[in-house]
Design an enzyme around this catalytic site. Structure first.
Site, PDB file in Angstrom:
ATOM      1  N   CYS A   2       0.843  -1.193   0.000  1.00 28.47           N
ATOM      2  CA  CYS A   2       0.000   0.000   0.000  1.00 28.47           C
ATOM      3  C   CYS A   2       0.874   1.238   0.000  1.00 28.47           C
ATOM      4  CB  CYS A   2      -0.883   0.032   1.239  1.00 28.47           C
ATOM      5  SG  CYS A   2      -1.884  -1.442   1.424  1.00 28.47           S
ATOM      6  N   GLY A  28      -1.092   0.577  -4.908  1.00 28.82           N
ATOM      7  CA  GLY A  28      -2.357  -0.019  -4.507  1.00 28.82           C
ATOM      8  C   GLY A  28      -3.480   0.517  -5.360  1.00 28.82           C
ATOM      9  N   ASN A 101       1.032   0.639   5.790  1.00 25.05           N
ATOM     10  CA  ASN A 101       1.583  -0.152   4.689  1.00 25.05           C
ATOM     11  C   ASN A 101       2.391  -1.276   5.312  1.00 25.05           C
ATOM     12  OD1 ASN A 101       4.464   0.309   2.536  1.00 25.05           O
ATOM     13  ND2 ASN A 101       2.812  -1.162   2.322  1.00 25.05           N
ATOM     14  N   GLY A 102       2.072  -2.497   4.937  1.00 29.37           N
ATOM     15  CA  GLY A 102       2.824  -3.625   5.459  1.00 29.37           C
ATOM     16  C   GLY A 102       1.912  -4.741   5.882  1.00 29.37           C
ATOM     17  N   TYR A 257      10.434  -4.060  -8.254  1.00 26.91           N
ATOM     18  CA  TYR A 257       9.130  -3.867  -8.899  1.00 26.91           C
ATOM     19  C   TYR A 257       8.280  -2.758  -8.299  1.00 26.91           C
ATOM     20  CZ  TYR A 257       4.141  -4.812  -9.780  1.00 26.91           C
ATOM     21  OH  TYR A 257       2.816  -4.686 -10.064  1.00 26.91           O
TER      22      TYR A 257
HETATM   23  O1  LIG Z   1       4.770 -13.366 -13.202  1.00 30.26           O
HETATM   24  P1  LIG Z   1       3.605 -12.450 -12.935  1.00 30.26           P
HETATM   25  O2  LIG Z   1       2.708 -13.025 -11.890  1.00 30.26           O
HETATM   26  O3  LIG Z   1       2.883 -12.066 -14.176  1.00 30.26           O
HETATM   27  O4  LIG Z   1       4.168 -11.134 -12.251  1.00 30.26           O
HETATM   28  C1  LIG Z   1       5.260 -10.401 -12.735  1.00 30.26           C
HETATM   29  C2  LIG Z   1       4.833  -9.294 -13.656  1.00 30.26           C
HETATM   30  O5  LIG Z   1       3.906  -8.387 -13.002  1.00 30.26           O
HETATM   31  C3  LIG Z   1       4.488  -7.091 -12.902  1.00 30.26           C
HETATM   32  O6  LIG Z   1       3.992  -6.219 -13.925  1.00 30.26           O
HETATM   33  P2  LIG Z   1       2.696  -5.292 -13.754  1.00 30.26           P
HETATM   34  O7  LIG Z   1       1.795  -5.481 -14.923  1.00 30.26           O
HETATM   35  O8  LIG Z   1       2.072  -5.534 -12.415  1.00 30.26           O
HETATM   36  O9  LIG Z   1       3.238  -3.787 -13.688  1.00 30.26           O
HETATM   37  P3  LIG Z   1       4.241  -2.892 -14.558  1.00 30.26           P
HETATM   38  O10 LIG Z   1       3.438  -2.241 -15.656  1.00 30.26           O
HETATM   39  O11 LIG Z   1       4.768  -1.900 -13.573  1.00 30.26           O
HETATM   40  O12 LIG Z   1       5.354  -3.728 -15.108  1.00 30.26           O
HETATM   41  C4  LIG Z   1       5.970  -7.294 -13.099  1.00 30.26           C
HETATM   42  O13 LIG Z   1       6.583  -6.123 -13.649  1.00 30.26           O
HETATM   43  C5  LIG Z   1       6.022  -8.438 -14.079  1.00 30.26           C
HETATM   44  O14 LIG Z   1       5.799  -7.969 -15.400  1.00 30.26           O
HETATM   45  N1  LIG Z   2      -0.114  -3.926   1.035  1.00 32.43           N
HETATM   46  C1  LIG Z   2      -0.275  -3.416   2.237  1.00 32.43           C
HETATM   47  O1  LIG Z   2       0.548  -2.677   2.726  1.00 32.43           O
HETATM   48  C2  LIG Z   2      -1.540  -3.846   2.942  1.00 32.43           C
HETATM   49  C3  LIG Z   2      -1.825  -3.234   4.291  1.00 32.43           C
HETATM   50  C4  LIG Z   2      -2.791  -4.087   5.111  1.00 32.43           C
HETATM   51  N2  LIG Z   2      -2.163  -5.323   5.527  1.00 32.43           N
HETATM   52  C5  LIG Z   2      -4.054  -4.356   4.323  1.00 32.43           C
HETATM   53  O2  LIG Z   2      -4.251  -5.454   3.839  1.00 32.43           O
HETATM   54  O3  LIG Z   2      -4.858  -3.462   4.154  1.00 32.43           O
HETATM   55 MG   LIG Z   3       5.518  -5.772 -15.478  1.00 33.51          MG
END
Ligand SMILES: O=P(O)(O)OC[C@H]1O[C@H](OP(=O)(O)OP(=O)(O)O)[C@H](O)[C@@H]1O
Ligand SMILES: NC(=O)CC[C@H](N)C(=O)O
Ligand SMILES: [Mg+2]
Length: 503
Positions: A2, A28, A101-102, A257
């Site tokens: 988050c 998020g 967040n966490g 990421y």
């Molecule tokens: O193996 P997977 O389960 O598919 O997860 C990995 C993928 O998901 C993320 O991209 P995402 O589309 O979330 O965001 P981005 O546009 O920032 O790359 C990450 O950059 C990889 O491309």
């Molecule tokens: N990704 C997060 O930081 C999630 C915060 C919290 N554990 C929730 O689920 O709302």
């Molecule tokens: Mg991606």
């Protein structure tokens, strides 16, 4: 993951909170919320959806006051119900709101203890509501009508003693001010900024420095692991280390990421670390895969673009943006269910045939988690006429669940679980699959700040820095949060919200 943001200003903060949340939207996409304090009144608007959909002009008008906090949610505990969107509020003592967040790793024990010692009721299945109530209970220890900074800091110290897991937190206390703190391992990020105005200094705390830059504040520093910051309503700034043995183990997946490249986390530019990842991975290919004939390097937009560009430089092979990203589709990995994630890849990315026809292509992504993206992208590259399709990942094999705020609760859903690179390559149908080594990933980040000794790398090596995670915990997490368990949960998770500035 988050995103949180908190501001103490000397003018209305609603717009700056909104703007900060839009800069954290990548952390998020499920829900968003803002809570402000106007005199003695707390004002709240939270709901499921993106920031731009949750807050309309009528909500913004009602979010009055010079102090407030905001949150964008990617659930890692509980359900996706809007009742679990944040900030959370509790009316005693004083009236406190919190955004987190966490993820807490001893949430069930904490909930039981809260009931036992304080008869406190937790209304949702969110770990963040538990964290708020622990903090509120510890503030209750002070019997004064007005809290001092020392009482606030000792309440945070007692929170650190009881709570396990990862937390970057902002909270507001009516009649007092804003409190921010970070877990004693510094797993989740939290940055501090300020802005000088003719009326005095304004302060901002946010998950990433980009939210501070984008709202006209100046990034000062990161909140230290275990440190608490208290900014009174009048704008006085106080800070104190509240943990007995703080250590610094930032989550390495933020750099791979989660975070935006234009953020700096714990002294490391996310962009620079990704360039280093590209260089290391390029050098590995040069060293160990010199026999592979590659005509073109193509990134999987968006996060992998900076990484692939640097690989192209190292390998002296052209970089081409062979996939066009639909800018109206969000990040697929943080979508809530596998069906939605699968469908969204093709809606999000489309191949430009000319870049693939008759070529040997090296596709580059930052990470392979469930394999949803890589499998479909390789298929698309072949459909577009590629001769051979190789795949490289800037992160090593992801083999273990995450318990600190990234929603990877189930080992069985990870394509890397119990598999070697060649087996994974066979599943995603790559002609070759190359992973970054963990030492190289660590070096890519650490070289930007040598004082960081250890990172939270559990998804790669199963070592959980808080030391409280065993197989029984992981089994319970899996049973509660794997994709099919969650689909059942979300069906009956509607819960009328409390204290919410509704539609
Ligand atoms: O193996 P997977 O389960 O598919 O997860 C990995 C993928 O998901 C993320 O991209 P995402 O589309 O979330 O965001 P981005 O546009 O920032 O790359 C990450 O950059 C990889 O491309
Ligand atoms: N990704 C997060 O930081 C999630 C915060 C919290 N554990 C929730 O689920 O709302
Ligand atoms: Mg991606």
């Amino acid at each position: 993951m988050c995103g949180v943001v908190g501001i103490v200003g000397n003018q209305p903060v609603n717009q700056a909170l909104y703007d900060g949340l839009t800069m954290l939207q990548h952390r998020g996409q499920d829900a968003a919320g803002i809570m402000t304090i106007d005199g003695q009144t707390l004002r709240l608007r939270k709901s499921n959806g993106l920031v731009r959909d949750v807050f309309h002009t009528r909500h913004m008008r009602r979010l009055s006051g010079n102090m407030g906090i905001g949150h964008v949610r990617y659930p890692t505990a509980g359900t996706s119900s809007s009742a679990e969107a944040q900030p959370f509020y509790v009316n005693s003592p004083f009236g406190i709101a919190m955004a987190h967040n966490g993820n807490l790793t001893n949430a069930a024990d904490l909930q039981a203890a809260l009931f036992e010692k304080a008869r406190r009721h937790i209304n949702t299945s969110s770990d963040s509501e538990i964290l708020l109530n622990i903090f509120a209970y510890e503030l209750m220890e002070s019997k004064q009508l007005e809290l001092s900074k020392d009482e606030i800091f000792s309440a945070v110290a007692r929170v650190h003693e009881q709570v396990r897991g990862a937390y970057g937190v902002v909270a507001v206390i009516i009649g007092h001010g804003l409190v921010a703190f970070r877990d004693p391992h510094g797993i989740r990020p939290l940055a501090l900024g300020k802005r000088e105005t003719p009326q005095g200094t304004e302060y901002m705390v946010a998950s990433e420095s980009v939210a501070i830059d984008g709202t006209g504040f100046t990034y000062e520093r990161d909140v230290e692991p275990g440190e608490a910051i208290y900014i009174s309503e009048q704008g006085e700034f106080f800070n104190q280390q509240c943990a007995a043995n703080p250590v610094h183990n930032p989550c390495i997946f933020e750099y791979v990421y989660f975070a935006r490249p234009d953020s700096t986390i714990d002294g490391v530019s996310v962009y620079a670390s990704r360039i280093n990842m590209g260089r290391k991975l390029g050098e590995k290919i040069q060293r160990e895969y010199a026999d592979i004939d590659i005509d073109v390097i193509v990134p999987i937009p968006e996060t992998a673009c900076d990484i692939a560009l640097e690989m192209s430089r190292v390998l002296n092979i052209p970089y081409r943006q062979g996939f066009v990203k639909n800018r109206y589709i969000g990040r697929t990995f943080i979508m809530p269910g596998q069906t939605q994630r699968r469908k969204s890849v093709r809606r999000k990315l489309n191949a430009i045939s000319a870049e693939f026809k008759g070529k040997n292509v090296l596709l580059v992504d930052d990470s392979i988690v469930r394999g949803t993206t890589s499998e479909q992208i390789i298929e698309m590259a072949r459909e577009a006429g590629a001769k051979n399709v190789y795949f490289a990942s800037a992160a090593p094999e992801i083999r273990y669940p995450n318990v600190y705020g990234i929603d990877m609760p189930s080992a069985n859903e990870l394509i890397g679980f119990g598999r070697e690179a060649d087996e994974i390559g066979a599943i995603i149908k790559a002609d070759g699959l190359i992973y970054q080594d963990l030492d190289d990933l660590i070096a890519a980040v650490k070289s930007e700040n040598e004082s960081l000794e250890k990172f939270e790398t559990s998804v790669f090596n199963g070592e959980y820095v808080t030391g409280d995670i065993n197989q029984a915990y992981l089994d319970r997490l899996d049973a509660a949060r794997n994709d099919s368990a969650r689909a059942d949960d979300d069906q009956d998770s509607t819960n009328p919200e409390l204290y919410n500035e509704g539609d």
